[in-house]
Design an enzyme around this catalytic site. Sequence first.
Site, short mmCIF file in Angstrom:
data_model
loop_
_atom_site.label_atom_id
_atom_site.label_comp_id
_atom_site.label_asym_id
_atom_site.label_seq_id
_atom_site.Cartn_x
_atom_site.Cartn_y
_atom_site.Cartn_z
CE1 TYR A 142 55.63 12.32 30.02
CE2 TYR A 142 54.52 11.21 31.10
CZ TYR A 142 55.11 11.85 30.15
OH TYR A 142 54.16 10.77 29.36
CB SER A 176 57.38 10.07 36.53
OG SER A 176 55.97 9.61 35.32
CB THR A 177 62.80 10.58 36.78
OG1 THR A 177 63.10 9.84 36.17
CG2 THR A 177 61.79 10.23 38.55
N GLY A 178 61.70 11.71 34.13
CA GLY A 178 62.27 12.16 33.07
C GLY A 178 62.17 13.91 32.35
N GLY A 213 63.16 8.56 24.64
CA GLY A 213 63.79 8.27 26.59
C GLY A 213 63.16 7.46 26.80
CB VAL A 214 62.38 4.73 29.53
CG1 VAL A 214 63.01 2.82 29.28
CG2 VAL A 214 64.08 4.92 30.12
CG ASP A 215 57.26 5.02 25.13
OD1 ASP A 215 57.37 3.79 25.25
OD2 ASP A 215 56.70 5.39 24.67
CG ASN A 221 53.15 7.96 24.75
OD1 ASN A 221 52.25 7.49 24.43
ND2 ASN A 221 54.24 8.68 24.15
CB ILE A 229 65.82 -0.84 31.03
CG1 ILE A 229 64.38 -1.98 31.95
CG2 ILE A 229 64.98 -0.02 30.10
CD1 ILE A 229 63.63 -0.78 32.42
#
Length: 187
Positions: free
Chosen positions: A136, A132-134, A47-49, A39, A26
């Site tokens: 979380y 939220s699929t990682g 992760g993505v963040d 977060n 992304i």
Amino acid sequence: MSALETIRSDLSGTTGTRFTVVLGDITRLSVDAIVNAANSSLLGGGGVDGAIHRAAGPDLVAECRMLKGCKIGQAKITKGYRLPARHVIHTVGPLWNGGANGEDELLAGCYSNSLGLAREHGLRTIAFPAISTGIYRFPATPAAGIATRIAVAESADGAFGEIIFCCFGDEMAGLYDRLLPEALAGA
């Protein structure tokens, strides 16, 4: 998009919005906005963040500090800095706790509030990760179903040129490939 991204699905809604499922990174997408699965501090994480913060550079953290965090299901916007995307929309997804604690509604809020901010700022192309699929632990199938249904519903006014679901792996991309046509048929 660069050669590093693979388009899996490319469909159009009734209002002309293009819906694309992409397998890739992304942080490499040249769009008006990418969405960060952040977060609540908005100061970076894993992760993505973490990937978005690393790619955007230190100015993103500085701007995020001024935002003073974000509540679950809500969204805030910043500049994209070193990213090819002009903006980053930060949203805080829910932690999965079995599904009886409003997780579906909170996740739906992530998508609708992100698209609302994009609309408010005149942004026409927006890319989402699988929020939220990682870590979380939100189950992938219902999460992708919520994402596609909300995106199709929110695009009914024709405000968006393209909504991208950017997936990191084949399994998640396959879910979006399957669920996006169903969401479009139900619109």
